[in-house]
Design a protein around this motif. Structure first.
Motif, PDB file in Angstrom:
ATOM      1  N   SER A   1      -3.726  22.558 -26.682  1.00 49.26           N
ATOM      2  CA  SER A   1      -3.161  22.456 -27.851  1.00 49.26           C
ATOM      3  C   SER A   1      -3.566  21.543 -28.609  1.00 49.26           C
ATOM      4  CB  SER A   1      -1.547  21.211 -27.322  1.00 49.26           C
ATOM      5  OG  SER A   1      -1.961  20.856 -26.772  1.00 49.26           O
ATOM      6  N   LYS A   2      -4.967  21.154 -28.318  1.00 52.48           N
ATOM      7  CA  LYS A   2      -5.667  20.420 -29.022  1.00 52.48           C
ATOM      8  C   LYS A   2      -7.010  21.439 -29.975  1.00 52.48           C
ATOM      9  CE  LYS A   2      -6.033  15.167 -27.283  1.00 52.48           C
ATOM     10  NZ  LYS A   2      -5.365  14.555 -28.397  1.00 52.48           N
TER      11      LYS A   2
ATOM     12  N   VAL B   1      -6.341  24.835 -30.221  1.00 51.13           N
ATOM     13  CA  VAL B   1      -5.076  25.426 -31.497  1.00 51.13           C
ATOM     14  C   VAL B   1      -4.915  24.189 -32.404  1.00 51.13           C
ATOM     15  CG1 VAL B   1      -3.021  25.863 -31.416  1.00 51.13           C
ATOM     16  CG2 VAL B   1      -4.120  26.280 -29.329  1.00 51.13           C
ATOM     17  N   ASN B   2      -4.694  23.274 -32.150  1.00 47.75           N
ATOM     18  CA  ASN B   2      -4.914  21.927 -33.486  1.00 47.75           C
ATOM     19  C   ASN B   2      -5.421  21.857 -34.574  1.00 47.75           C
ATOM     20  OD1 ASN B   2      -3.272  20.469 -35.383  1.00 47.75           O
ATOM     21  ND2 ASN B   2      -3.924  19.041 -34.481  1.00 47.75           N
ATOM     22  N   SER B   3      -6.655  22.256 -34.176  1.00 48.38           N
ATOM     23  CA  SER B   3      -8.320  22.405 -34.688  1.00 48.38           C
ATOM     24  C   SER B   3      -8.276  23.193 -35.070  1.00 48.38           C
ATOM     25  CB  SER B   3      -9.356  21.827 -33.361  1.00 48.38           C
ATOM     26  OG  SER B   3     -10.358  20.882 -34.513  1.00 48.38           O
TER      27      SER B   3
ATOM     28  N   LYS C   1      -6.485  25.840 -35.845  1.00 49.16           N
ATOM     29  CA  LYS C   1      -5.513  25.813 -37.224  1.00 49.16           C
ATOM     30  C   LYS C   1      -5.974  25.473 -38.508  1.00 49.16           C
ATOM     31  CE  LYS C   1      -1.583  27.377 -35.804  1.00 49.16           C
ATOM     32  NZ  LYS C   1       0.381  27.309 -35.600  1.00 49.16           N
ATOM     33  N   ASP C   2      -6.001  23.937 -37.941  1.00 51.04           N
ATOM     34  CA  ASP C   2      -6.670  23.524 -39.170  1.00 51.04           C
ATOM     35  C   ASP C   2      -7.587  23.015 -39.757  1.00 51.04           C
ATOM     36  OD1 ASP C   2      -5.860  20.488 -40.763  1.00 51.04           O
ATOM     37  OD2 ASP C   2      -7.548  19.533 -39.333  1.00 51.04           O
TER      38      ASP C   2
ATOM     39  N   TRP D   1      -0.780  28.956 -41.961  1.00 50.03           N
ATOM     40  CA  TRP D   1      -0.380  28.769 -40.865  1.00 50.03           C
ATOM     41  C   TRP D   1       1.109  28.507 -40.731  1.00 50.03           C
ATOM     42  CZ3 TRP D   1      -4.290  32.364 -38.938  1.00 50.03           C
ATOM     43  CH2 TRP D   1      -5.265  32.084 -39.247  1.00 50.03           C
TER      44      TRP D   1
ATOM     45  N   PRO E   1       4.132  26.585 -37.861  1.00 46.31           N
ATOM     46  CA  PRO E   1       3.574  25.967 -37.022  1.00 46.31           C
ATOM     47  C   PRO E   1       3.507  26.019 -35.964  1.00 46.31           C
ATOM     48  CG  PRO E   1       5.886  25.420 -38.576  1.00 46.31           C
ATOM     49  CD  PRO E   1       4.997  26.860 -38.916  1.00 46.31           C
ATOM     50  N   SER E   2       4.257  27.557 -35.323  1.00 46.12           N
ATOM     51  CA  SER E   2       4.272  28.092 -33.891  1.00 46.12           C
ATOM     52  C   SER E   2       2.557  28.915 -33.848  1.00 46.12           C
ATOM     53  CB  SER E   2       6.131  28.710 -33.550  1.00 46.12           C
ATOM     54  OG  SER E   2       5.760  29.800 -34.535  1.00 46.12           O
ATOM     55  N   TYR E   3       2.543  29.356 -32.622  1.00 47.13           N
ATOM     56  CA  TYR E   3       1.845  29.741 -32.082  1.00 47.13           C
ATOM     57  C   TYR E   3       1.764  31.069 -30.727  1.00 47.13           C
ATOM     58  CZ  TYR E   3      -0.694  26.151 -29.226  1.00 47.13           C
ATOM     59  OH  TYR E   3      -0.314  24.913 -28.386  1.00 47.13           O
TER      60      TYR E   3
END
Length: 142
Positions: free
Chosen positions: A82-83, A85-87, A89-90, A114, A116-118
């Motif tokens: 999750s971290k 993925v967050n990075s 996308k951000d 993007w 918000p989901s993935y």
């Protein structure tokens, strides 16, 4: 020597772990807008490659279509997916918005790039080569 002792280049080793973790990730643009062209996908791949490298992960395959991207990531167990993925996308959102402001504003995604989901799928049951072929065969815009 026994075949089980032959080193496999896909199996990664750490100080106290031997691992073979792959994830198939899919990110969709906000409102599923057809934002990407070939140039933007190439730049997005470069950005995501750099982010993966900074996490100690490896981007094995990348492709996409006008409204989404697929990634095949080989990552170590110390990383929370999750971290990562967050990075991904951000950072990609920030850089792509800065470089392609006119195109993105014209298409209109609002304040987010993007959705918000993935999607994150484990490749434990499927050989990574099959997932890689699937990603390679996306209808990438010219």
């Amino acid at each position: 020597m026994s075949p089980r002792w032959e080193p496999d280049p896909d199996i990664r080793r750490g100080h106290h772990v031997i691992h073979h973790l792959h994830a198939h990730l899919v990110f969709v643009t906000k409102y599923r807008r057809e934002i990407f062209n070939g140039e933007m996908l190439t730049r997005c791949e470069e950005i995501m490659w750099d982010v993966c490298e900074s996490f100690g992960a490896e981007l094995r395959e990348f492709s996409g279509e006008g409204d989404h991207v697929h990634l095949l990531v080989h990552y170590p167990p110390k990383i929370a997916l999750s971290k990562l993925v967050n990075s991904l996308k951000d950072v990609s959102s920030r850089y792509l918005r800065a470089q392609y402001t006119g195109r993105i504003n014209r298409i209109g995604t609002g304040s987010a790039f993007w959705c918000p989901s993935y999607f994150a799928g484990s490749c434990g049951g499927t050989p990574p080569s099959i997932v890689k072929d699937y990603i390679e065969n996306q209808k990438r815009p010219a």
